[in-house]
Enzyme design. Structure first.
Site, PDB file in Angstrom:
ATOM      1  NE  ARG A   1      -3.689   0.132   2.402  1.00 41.09           N
ATOM      2  CZ  ARG A   1      -4.203   0.521   3.555  1.00 41.09           C
ATOM      3  NH1 ARG A   1      -4.058  -0.229   4.628  1.00 41.09           N
ATOM      4  NH2 ARG A   1      -4.872   1.640   3.647  1.00 41.09           N
TER       5      ARG A   1
ATOM      6  CE1 TYR B   1     -12.903  13.650   0.548  1.00 44.02           C
ATOM      7  CE2 TYR B   1     -12.405  14.551   2.704  1.00 44.02           C
ATOM      8  CZ  TYR B   1     -12.905  13.531   1.921  1.00 44.02           C
ATOM      9  OH  TYR B   1     -13.401  12.399   2.509  1.00 44.02           O
ATOM     10  N   PRO B   2      -8.538  18.144   1.189  1.00 42.90           N
ATOM     11  CG  PRO B   2      -7.780  20.363   1.415  1.00 42.90           C
ATOM     12  CD  PRO B   2      -8.698  19.491   0.588  1.00 42.90           C
TER      13      PRO B   2
ATOM     14  CG  ASP C   1      -6.950  21.085   9.372  1.00 46.44           C
ATOM     15  OD1 ASP C   1      -5.995  20.607   8.736  1.00 46.44           O
ATOM     16  OD2 ASP C   1      -7.175  22.314   9.472  1.00 46.44           O
ATOM     17  CE  LYS C   2      -9.507  12.824  12.141  1.00 45.31           C
ATOM     18  NZ  LYS C   2      -8.777  11.648  12.581  1.00 45.31           N
TER      19      LYS C   2
ATOM     20  CG  HIS D   1     -12.010   6.433  10.130  1.00 46.61           C
ATOM     21  ND1 HIS D   1     -12.660   7.394   9.394  1.00 46.61           N
ATOM     22  CD2 HIS D   1     -10.965   6.019   9.374  1.00 46.61           C
ATOM     23  CE1 HIS D   1     -12.029   7.545   8.240  1.00 46.61           C
ATOM     24  NE2 HIS D   1     -10.993   6.726   8.207  1.00 46.61           N
TER      25      HIS D   1
ATOM     26  CD  GLN E   1      -8.260   4.231   2.645  1.00 43.19           C
ATOM     27  OE1 GLN E   1      -8.150   3.271   1.901  1.00 43.19           O
ATOM     28  NE2 GLN E   1      -8.085   4.127   3.947  1.00 43.19           N
TER      29      GLN E   1
ATOM     30  CB  SER F   1     -16.013  12.325  10.183  1.00 42.37           C
ATOM     31  OG  SER F   1     -15.047  11.531   9.543  1.00 42.37           O
TER      32      SER F   1
HETATM   33  O1  76R Z   1      -5.594   2.148   6.491  1.00 34.43           O
HETATM   34  C1  76R Z   1      -6.493   1.334   6.820  1.00 34.43           C
HETATM   35  O2  76R Z   1      -7.252   0.767   6.006  1.00 34.43           O
HETATM   36  C2  76R Z   1      -6.676   1.093   8.271  1.00 34.43           C
HETATM   37  C3  76R Z   1      -7.783   1.828   8.832  1.00 34.43           C
HETATM   38  C4  76R Z   1      -7.771   3.318   8.485  1.00 34.43           C
HETATM   39  C5  76R Z   1      -6.947   4.323   9.004  1.00 34.43           C
HETATM   40  C6  76R Z   1      -5.812   4.213   9.995  1.00 34.43           C
HETATM   41  C7  76R Z   1      -8.675   3.935   7.540  1.00 34.43           C
HETATM   42  C8  76R Z   1      -9.616   3.244   6.777  1.00 34.43           C
HETATM   43  N1  76R Z   1      -8.453   5.297   7.545  1.00 34.43           N
HETATM   44  C9  76R Z   1      -7.407   5.572   8.407  1.00 34.43           C
HETATM   45  C10 76R Z   1      -6.850   6.817   8.693  1.00 34.43           C
HETATM   46 MN1  76R Z   1      -9.563   6.698   6.573  1.00 34.43          MN
HETATM   47  N2  76R Z   1     -10.636   8.069   5.560  1.00 34.43           N
HETATM   48  C11 76R Z   1     -10.617   9.428   5.789  1.00 34.43           C
HETATM   49  C12 76R Z   1     -11.684  10.024   5.063  1.00 34.43           C
HETATM   50  O3  76R Z   1     -14.657  12.358   4.911  1.00 34.43           O
HETATM   51  C13 76R Z   1     -14.309  12.053   6.077  1.00 34.43           C
HETATM   52  O4  76R Z   1     -15.120  12.080   7.034  1.00 34.43           O
HETATM   53  C14 76R Z   1     -12.884  11.706   6.367  1.00 34.43           C
HETATM   54  C15 76R Z   1     -12.051  11.490   5.114  1.00 34.43           C
HETATM   55  C16 76R Z   1     -12.321   9.006   4.347  1.00 34.43           C
HETATM   56  C17 76R Z   1     -13.505   9.139   3.426  1.00 34.43           C
HETATM   57  C18 76R Z   1     -11.646   7.781   4.686  1.00 34.43           C
HETATM   58  C19 76R Z   1     -11.994   6.542   4.169  1.00 34.43           C
HETATM   59  N3  76R Z   1      -8.466   8.185   7.458  1.00 34.43           N
HETATM   60  C20 76R Z   1      -7.362   8.028   8.244  1.00 34.43           C
HETATM   61  C21 76R Z   1      -6.826   9.321   8.570  1.00 34.43           C
HETATM   62  C22 76R Z   1      -5.591   9.610   9.452  1.00 34.43           C
HETATM   63  C23 76R Z   1      -6.114  10.000  10.811  1.00 34.43           C
HETATM   64  C24 76R Z   1      -5.108  10.017  11.930  1.00 34.43           C
HETATM   65  O5  76R Z   1      -4.032   9.408  11.806  1.00 34.43           O
HETATM   66  O6  76R Z   1      -5.459  10.638  12.975  1.00 34.43           O
HETATM   67  C25 76R Z   1      -7.655  10.260   7.988  1.00 34.43           C
HETATM   68  C26 76R Z   1      -7.514  11.763   8.037  1.00 34.43           C
HETATM   69  C27 76R Z   1      -8.672   9.539   7.303  1.00 34.43           C
HETATM   70  C28 76R Z   1      -9.717  10.123   6.608  1.00 34.43           C
HETATM   71  N4  76R Z   1     -10.611   5.171   5.692  1.00 34.43           N
HETATM   72  C29 76R Z   1     -10.433   3.809   5.846  1.00 34.43           C
HETATM   73  C30 76R Z   1     -11.513   5.338   4.638  1.00 34.43           C
HETATM   74  C31 76R Z   1     -11.880   4.040   4.129  1.00 34.43           C
HETATM   75  C32 76R Z   1     -12.833   3.814   2.953  1.00 34.43           C
HETATM   76  C33 76R Z   1     -11.217   3.094   4.863  1.00 34.43           C
HETATM   77  C34 76R Z   1     -11.265   1.581   4.713  1.00 34.43           C
HETATM   78  C35 76R Z   1     -10.272   1.181   3.664  1.00 34.43           C
HETATM   79  C36 76R Z   1     -10.451  -0.230   3.182  1.00 34.43           C
HETATM   80  O7  76R Z   1     -10.556  -1.147   4.006  1.00 34.43           O
HETATM   81  O8  76R Z   1     -10.467  -0.401   1.952  1.00 34.43           O
END
Ligand code: 76R
Length: 287
Positions: free
Chosen positions: A157, A171-172, A174-175, A198, A211, A249
């Protein structure tokens, strides 16, 4: 890279250096060009981009964007910022640049968050009674982190090419770091639990969306870049809406501008520039 590991900070595995560039395309000026020049300029751009796409050391992808913010999104992956710099200069040197106006850009590094693995590493080192931040502690930390990075799933990955799916959404975000609501003031375990939730929601969309999360703290105006790729744009709406109800979120996320559009292959760039039939864009399959 050796850094002091604070137990409150989740580690990440870091992959591609990423540059997104959004451009407005001066279509009326392009259309005023004669066919010979259009062909020559488009071919020069394809000749520059195609090798970047085929090279294992980089990638390049194009998307036609909808709306006024920009017409074309160019996404570059490279192994370092230095390489991205060369690519940026190379692209700007193309004659095509006379017909493009930069309207936005984003700099980030692909990351896999390691909330779970980081907690396990700290627990493991505590059990081994290593003195925090001693040489042995640091070495053991690096070793465990390296192992996490070598897991085949992670390694793939981190260096996966840009997903060749038709629809793209970037899109960008923040937390939040507000006075009352502040992600960074939450205890580690609470953040980890929220990220598990999440991930659970995300995984229900597993096959529908690809993603790519990239970290941009220290590089750009927001903290993360979110790239989503799917075969149907409705997936973005459903997924992002569903996530709005998830605490990570709902309570803690803040979003920047959204860019949405259709990816097309680099070979199809001349068809996009000439505004030829959509079929001509699709004919050149993404890969
Ligand atoms: O990487 C992984 O699959 C493990 C679980 C995972 C992490 C650690 C994961 C899964 N994400 C992770 C981290 Mn995510 N993600 C977003 C958004 O629109 C919104 O509300 C938020 C934007 C989407 C749509 C999304 C989708 N993710 C993060 C982080 C880092 C946060 C931190 O470290 O504090 C952000 C900012 C973020 C945001 N996430 C997934 C998805 C999807 C679809 C998955 C599942 C992936 C899969 O199994 O195929």
């Amino acid at each position: 890279m050796r850094v002091v590991r604070h137990p409150n900070v989740p580690e990440s595995l870091d992959g591609w250096s990423i540059l997104h560039r959004m451009f407005r395309f001066r279509r009326r000026r392009w259309d005023a060009l004669d066919a010979t020049n259009r062909t020559r300029i488009a071919a020069e751009a394809v000749e520059f981009l195609q090798p970047l796409h085929e090279d294992p050391e980089s990638d390049a992808a194009l998307a036609q964007l909808l709306g006024h913010k920009a017409d074309l999104m160019v996404t570059h992956y490279a192994r370092s910022f230095d390489a991205l710099g060369d690519i940026q200069v190379g692209f700007d040197r193309l004659a095509l640049s006379d017909y493009l106006e930069a309207s936005a850009s984003y700099v980030s590094i692909l990351e896999l968050g390691l909330y779970d693995a980081t907690a396990k590493i700290h627990a493991n080192l505590r059990e081994r009674k290593l003195k925090p931040h001693s040489q042995e502690w640091n070495d053991a930390f690096d070793e465990l982190l390296r192992e996490a990075g070598e897991e085949p799933r992670s390694a793939v990955r981190l260096w996966a090419k840009i997903p060749p799916r038709r629809y793209a959404c970037f899109y960008p975000m923040d937390k939040k770091r507000g006075e009352d609501v502040n992600w960074y003031m939450l205890p580690y375990d609470e953040r980890a639990a929220l990220m598990v939730e999440h991930g659970k929601i995300g995984r229900t969309f597993h096959s529908l969306v690809t993603q790519v999360i990239s970290g941009s703290i220290g590089f750009d105006d927001w903290e993360w870049g979110v790239d989503l790729y799917a075969d149907d744009p409705l997936v973005f709406k459903k997924l992002i809406y569903e996530m709005r109800f998830d605490e990570a979120s709902a309570k803690y996320a803040a979003f920047g501008p959204f860019y949405t559009g259709m990816q097309f292959s680099i070979e199809a760039l001349p068809a996009f520039l000439d505004g030829r039939e959509r079929a001509a864009l699709l004919q050149q399959q993404l890969r």
